[in-house]
Design a protein around this motif. Sequence first.
Motif, PDB file in Angstrom:
ATOM      1  N   GLY A 179       0.837  -1.187   0.000  1.00 36.94           N
ATOM      2  CA  GLY A 179       0.000   0.000   0.000  1.00 36.94           C
ATOM      3  C   GLY A 179       0.872   1.237   0.000  1.00 36.94           C
ATOM      4  N   ALA A 180       0.234   2.396  -0.073  1.00 36.32           N
ATOM      5  CA  ALA A 180       0.997   3.641  -0.138  1.00 36.32           C
ATOM      6  C   ALA A 180       0.336   4.723   0.702  1.00 36.32           C
ATOM      7  N   ILE A 181       1.178   5.621   1.210  1.00 34.75           N
ATOM      8  CA  ILE A 181       0.708   6.843   1.876  1.00 34.75           C
ATOM      9  C   ILE A 181       1.230   8.019   1.065  1.00 34.75           C
ATOM     10  N   LEU A 182       0.331   8.880   0.617  1.00 34.94           N
ATOM     11  CA  LEU A 182       0.703  10.035  -0.184  1.00 34.94           C
ATOM     12  C   LEU A 182       0.640  11.291   0.680  1.00 34.94           C
ATOM     13  N   LEU A 183       1.720  12.070   0.690  1.00 28.38           N
ATOM     14  CA  LEU A 183       1.768  13.295   1.483  1.00 28.38           C
ATOM     15  C   LEU A 183       1.487  14.536   0.642  1.00 28.38           C
ATOM     16  N   SER A 184       1.075  14.340  -0.587  1.00 34.30           N
ATOM     17  CA  SER A 184       0.752  15.453  -1.464  1.00 34.30           C
ATOM     18  C   SER A 184      -0.310  15.019  -2.459  1.00 34.30           C
ATOM     19  N   VAL A 185      -1.109  15.981  -2.911  1.00 36.71           N
ATOM     20  CA  VAL A 185      -2.112  15.666  -3.928  1.00 36.71           C
ATOM     21  C   VAL A 185      -1.484  15.508  -5.301  1.00 36.71           C
ATOM     22  N   GLU A 186      -0.255  15.997  -5.454  1.00 39.58           N
ATOM     23  CA  GLU A 186       0.420  15.864  -6.738  1.00 39.58           C
ATOM     24  C   GLU A 186       0.618  14.383  -7.069  1.00 39.58           C
ATOM     25  N   GLY A 187       0.196  13.979  -8.221  1.00 40.92           N
ATOM     26  CA  GLY A 187       0.394  12.602  -8.637  1.00 40.92           C
ATOM     27  C   GLY A 187      -0.720  11.646  -8.274  1.00 40.92           C
ATOM     28  N   VAL A 188      -1.777  12.170  -7.625  1.00 40.27           N
ATOM     29  CA  VAL A 188      -2.882  11.292  -7.253  1.00 40.27           C
ATOM     30  C   VAL A 188      -3.492  10.620  -8.481  1.00 40.27           C
ATOM     31  N   GLN A 189      -3.568  11.360  -9.579  1.00 43.87           N
ATOM     32  CA  GLN A 189      -4.189  10.814 -10.781  1.00 43.87           C
ATOM     33  C   GLN A 189      -3.460   9.572 -11.275  1.00 43.87           C
ATOM     34  N   GLN A 190      -2.118   9.563 -11.132  1.00 48.90           N
ATOM     35  CA  GLN A 190      -1.365   8.372 -11.542  1.00 48.90           C
ATOM     36  C   GLN A 190      -1.805   7.147 -10.755  1.00 48.90           C
ATOM     37  N   PHE A 191      -2.088   7.362  -9.476  1.00 50.93           N
ATOM     38  CA  PHE A 191      -2.509   6.227  -8.661  1.00 50.93           C
ATOM     39  C   PHE A 191      -3.939   5.821  -8.977  1.00 50.93           C
ATOM     40  N   LEU A 192      -4.760   6.793  -9.342  1.00 52.55           N
ATOM     41  CA  LEU A 192      -6.138   6.469  -9.714  1.00 52.55           C
ATOM     42  C   LEU A 192      -6.182   5.613 -10.977  1.00 52.55           C
ATOM     43  N   THR A 193      -5.258   5.872 -11.904  1.00 53.79           N
ATOM     44  CA  THR A 193      -5.288   5.178 -13.188  1.00 53.79           C
ATOM     45  C   THR A 193      -4.367   3.969 -13.246  1.00 53.79           C
ATOM     46  N   THR A 194      -3.263   4.021 -12.469  1.00 55.99           N
ATOM     47  CA  THR A 194      -2.262   2.962 -12.578  1.00 55.99           C
ATOM     48  C   THR A 194      -2.331   1.950 -11.434  1.00 55.99           C
ATOM     49  N   ALA A 195      -2.595   2.457 -10.235  1.00 57.29           N
ATOM     50  CA  ALA A 195      -2.594   1.555  -9.075  1.00 57.29           C
ATOM     51  C   ALA A 195      -3.901   1.683  -8.305  1.00 57.29           C
ATOM     52  N   ASN A 196      -5.007   1.802  -9.055  1.00 59.95           N
ATOM     53  CA  ASN A 196      -6.275   2.096  -8.409  1.00 59.95           C
ATOM     54  C   ASN A 196      -6.833   0.939  -7.596  1.00 59.95           C
ATOM     55  N   ASP A 197      -6.268  -0.237  -7.716  1.00 58.54           N
ATOM     56  CA  ASP A 197      -6.743  -1.356  -6.906  1.00 58.54           C
ATOM     57  C   ASP A 197      -5.877  -1.572  -5.680  1.00 58.54           C
ATOM     58  N   MET A 198      -4.917  -0.682  -5.436  1.00 58.46           N
ATOM     59  CA  MET A 198      -4.025  -0.811  -4.292  1.00 58.46           C
ATOM     60  C   MET A 198      -4.480   0.116  -3.164  1.00 58.46           C
ATOM     61  N   PRO A 199      -4.339  -0.315  -1.913  1.00 63.13           N
ATOM     62  CA  PRO A 199      -4.730   0.538  -0.785  1.00 63.13           C
ATOM     63  C   PRO A 199      -3.848   1.776  -0.701  1.00 63.13           C
ATOM     64  N   VAL A 200      -4.466   2.934  -0.653  1.00 63.00           N
ATOM     65  CA  VAL A 200      -3.755   4.211  -0.566  1.00 63.00           C
ATOM     66  C   VAL A 200      -4.445   5.085   0.478  1.00 63.00           C
ATOM     67  N   VAL A 201      -3.633   5.749   1.303  1.00 62.06           N
ATOM     68  CA  VAL A 201      -4.129   6.721   2.269  1.00 62.06           C
ATOM     69  C   VAL A 201      -3.404   8.034   2.024  1.00 62.06           C
ATOM     70  N   MET A 202      -4.129   9.141   2.126  1.00 56.43           N
ATOM     71  CA  MET A 202      -3.529  10.454   1.979  1.00 56.43           C
ATOM     72  C   MET A 202      -3.360  11.093   3.352  1.00 56.43           C
ATOM     73  N   ALA A 203      -2.234  11.772   3.547  1.00 60.15           N
ATOM     74  CA  ALA A 203      -1.974  12.454   4.811  1.00 60.15           C
ATOM     75  C   ALA A 203      -1.662  13.920   4.537  1.00 60.15           C
ATOM     76  N   CYS A 204      -2.215  14.798   5.337  1.00 61.78           N
ATOM     77  CA  CYS A 204      -2.028  16.263   5.256  1.00 61.78           C
ATOM     78  C   CYS A 204      -2.886  16.890   4.171  1.00 61.78           C
ATOM     79  N   GLU A 205      -2.747  16.448   2.951  1.00 61.78           N
ATOM     80  CA  GLU A 205      -3.507  17.031   1.857  1.00 61.78           C
ATOM     81  C   GLU A 205      -4.648  16.087   1.461  1.00 61.78           C
ATOM     82  N   HIS A 206      -5.626  16.643   0.771  1.00 62.61           N
ATOM     83  CA  HIS A 206      -6.798  15.838   0.407  1.00 62.61           C
ATOM     84  C   HIS A 206      -7.397  16.368  -0.882  1.00 62.61           C
ATOM     85  N   LEU A 207      -8.151  15.522  -1.516  1.00 59.04           N
ATOM     86  CA  LEU A 207      -8.951  15.914  -2.665  1.00 59.04           C
ATOM     87  C   LEU A 207     -10.394  15.543  -2.362  1.00 59.04           C
TER      88      LEU A 207
END
Length: 286
Positions: free
Chosen positions: A74-102
């Motif tokens: 899984g992954a923890i993202l500390l920025s909204v930058e690059g979220v789209q890559q995870f939505l399209t490339t790793a969208n079946d993987m568990p991801v949590v965002m910290a500090c920033e949000h969409l």
Amino acid sequence: YRLNTAARQFRTQRTDTILVLVPDLGNPFFSNIIQGIESAALTSGFRVVLGETNPDLSATATYAGYMQQRHADGAILLSVEGVQQFLTTANDMPVVMACEHLPDSPFPTVRIDNAKAAEEAVTFLLDLGHKKIAYINGPAENPVSKDRLRGYRKAMRTGKIKIKPEWIAAGDFSPHSGYEAGKALLTSANPPTAIFASSDPMAIGVMRAAGELGLNIPGDVSLIGFDDIRFAEFMTPTLTTVHQPREDIGAAAMTKLAAVLAGEKAPRETILLHELIERESTAAPI
């Protein structure tokens, strides 16, 4: 007896590895968040791999592929930058965002209420008697910047202060942008008596600009930052700022991700408490 980690990973299809993506490893704001993530990860039996994203997002795309190939659970993202890559490339993987949000992101988030925190900071300046309060924003499209700008505007409206367009300056969270914005604000025809910078590094930039102009903080201009990085209490003067519980944010994000990986249902959004820390850089206007 020694556990054969490779055999277990083959059997369970788990790597026990968490990828943490950081927009800038040189920014002191992120160090405490990473500490919180790592502490909770070790407790949960995971190890942490750090990755730094870059402005053109090529590194983010690489890390998304890393996730797709199951090199991390899984992954923890500390920025909204690059979220789209995870939505399209790793969208079946568990991801949590910290500090920033969409707002429209499917990923669980851990953060503070940035709009409320900014509103409280500006209200504090208003209560001191300031009426000419400038604001230095972060990147315009960043959700955190939008939230903090909204908080600034709300506080000024509540205080019945009409905002002059020249009081809102553009920045990018860096000291250099704070320096340039601060210099422009402080040399304007009608300079503010207080400046609220939406990051501590930008506030530090304002301090340098004020010093070069021969201005005293807080005698000539009060200053508030945001984040409460560890340097804030060692500046001269010490910096009034909004404290984010960064280690708690990191630990909560990791705990939430571990719960998702265990098949548990985690709350979509966790809002932690912030605190306005009053130090020497703010005073009533003369």
